[in-house]
Design an enzyme around this catalytic site. Sequence first.
Site, PDB file in Angstrom:
ATOM      1  N   ASP A 154      -3.979  -1.335  -4.647  1.00 42.26           N
ATOM      2  CA  ASP A 154      -5.351  -0.989  -5.064  1.00 42.26           C
ATOM      3  C   ASP A 154      -5.367  -0.433  -6.486  1.00 42.26           C
ATOM      4  OD1 ASP A 154      -5.880  -1.630  -2.422  1.00 42.26           O
ATOM      5  OD2 ASP A 154      -6.085   0.450  -1.770  1.00 42.26           O
ATOM      6  N   GLN A 172       0.257   3.249  -6.993  1.00 45.12           N
ATOM      7  CA  GLN A 172      -0.968   3.141  -6.207  1.00 45.12           C
ATOM      8  C   GLN A 172      -2.128   3.804  -6.960  1.00 45.12           C
ATOM      9  OE1 GLN A 172      -0.665   4.454  -2.141  1.00 45.12           O
ATOM     10  NE2 GLN A 172      -2.842   4.184  -1.720  1.00 45.12           N
ATOM     11  N   ASP A 173      -3.248   3.078  -7.100  1.00 46.32           N
ATOM     12  CA  ASP A 173      -4.473   3.614  -7.724  1.00 46.32           C
ATOM     13  C   ASP A 173      -4.299   3.947  -9.206  1.00 46.32           C
ATOM     14  OD1 ASP A 173      -5.469   3.356  -5.204  1.00 46.32           O
ATOM     15  OD2 ASP A 173      -5.988   5.458  -4.924  1.00 46.32           O
ATOM     16  N   GLN A 215      -1.501   7.923  -3.721  1.00 50.72           N
ATOM     17  CA  GLN A 215      -2.489   7.727  -4.781  1.00 50.72           C
ATOM     18  C   GLN A 215      -2.169   8.624  -5.973  1.00 50.72           C
ATOM     19  OE1 GLN A 215      -3.014   8.417  -1.492  1.00 50.72           O
ATOM     20  NE2 GLN A 215      -5.091   7.814  -0.880  1.00 50.72           N
ATOM     21  N   ARG A 239      -8.896  -6.322  -1.809  1.00 51.23           N
ATOM     22  CA  ARG A 239      -9.361  -6.071  -0.445  1.00 51.23           C
ATOM     23  C   ARG A 239     -10.605  -5.194  -0.514  1.00 51.23           C
ATOM     24  NH1 ARG A 239      -5.520  -1.558   2.511  1.00 51.23           N
ATOM     25  NH2 ARG A 239      -5.265  -0.122   0.750  1.00 51.23           N
TER      26      ARG A 239
END
Length: 534
Positions: free
Chosen positions: A371, A349-350, A327, A439
């Site tokens: 994500d 990521q993130d 992240q 998700r």
Amino acid sequence: MAPHIQIAFFSIALFALLSNSSSSPTKTSANTINKWCNTTPHPKVCIFFMSPLKSPPQNRIEFRKMAIKTTLEGAAKAQNYVSRFGPTCKTTRQRAAWTDCFNLYNDTVFQLNRTIRCLHAGTRLRHCTDFDAQTWLSSALTNIDMCSSGAADLNVTDFITPIKCQNVSRMISNCLAINGRFLEGETKSRTTGAEEYQNGFPRWVSSGDRKLLQSARVRAHLVVAKDGSGKFRTVQAAINAAARRRGRSRFVIYIKRGVYRENIEIGNDNANIMLVGDGIRFTVITSGRSVAAGFTTFNSATAGIQGPGFMARGIRFVNTAGPRMGQAVALRSSSDLSVFHRCSFEGYQDTLMVLSQRQFYKQCYVYGTIDFIFGNAAVVLQNCLIYVRRPLKGQVNVITAQGREDPFQNSGISIHNSQIRAAADLQPMIGSVKTYLGRPWKKYSRTVIMRSYIDSLVSPMGWLAWQGTRFAQDTLYYGEYRNFGPRASTRLRVRWPGFHAITTRNVASKFTVRRLIAGHTWLPATGVPFKLDL
């Protein structure tokens, strides 16, 4: 002291700290409180904290105010407890997780105070609505959950457990449910857009702001330049100077072209800041913090924006940590009524953390892998380009992870009139890397994609189960409405109860600028173009 004994001690201490036994309610008032509390999701918590009140509420309006006031008192005590917990930190990871919790609890108290001021009889703020209150209550609850998430990032959950007060979370959840009953009366106003305008702006926008927003060139109050031609060489120095200004009217900081290697933060005490760059090719704010390097997801952000009314135009926000560092946030926003116009957010990521409050992104670029648009804001991305990058071997891509944890929170991610495509590094590998639209990070996760182009990189299933489980598939809300492109068909989509192939304008309109973020009441004042409805 053994860790499990320490946790038990602090949990009991915090429960006692939040208790108020200074007065004993009469039997009649207790029965009245019980009646009102039994209409909430957590009646036992409600009864425990509100029973000591000497005068029971006479109607639903009084009940709402008393519930929020009691919740504020509990949150303030929890905030004080968290601050005293700091000296017990023994490692840098514990300190990092505690720092997040300290800041997040402070913001929870800030949001509850805003709500009290909004709803208090005789001091009601102009243009303050039940919808505003629901937004701020939603943010207050999200903060407490985010405290726990940071501890999980750094594997210090046992250390943070005593800080998280479930009772405050449940009290806020009750307030959301109570206030939610008042929102129906405002729905018609938000649907019809009944609003008084003057020269294209709501009447509450000052004449000075109208002139500023209508001018072709925005005049800067401060200039930042790497070459020394401005007043400051770093963006944060200019932000700090802005925080010392008198008043809180719109304050413009012009950031000349250059690569600014720094992390920036704009706090709640620094409202109505506008950062203007020379375009995403030329003005870059970049850093490389990540969870793997010992930061929480929250604090990994290259830019952390909290102050209400923030605006940014023509800036690229980058996190250079890379795909192997987990992240790593490029931008984190919990700024209410914030706008990002022609900006770019780049990471893996993130990448883009839309943490909370009402946010609007127009003609922006978002790059990432896992994500990479996530959080619990009420946010609309309109006319944006969403580029999915190449992940590590064996990974799958997931575009969104929306974090709505309570059914009464008025939050959700809406992607409208946008495009979802493969970035250059992923294009040669589209056939071997699976990509999903989203998700469920939390139980009531809510994401809708409308009138957008969905390219062939997206799996025909569309949506991904959370870590191979059935978690939230009955309670989430994922919707698609009149999208187009190679993967727009919903024929092979997941068959979860919470997935909806939306077929009517009435349903889809709930996720527009007008309905999801009440944009007609505040976006005209920003001068940024937007589409109000479908």
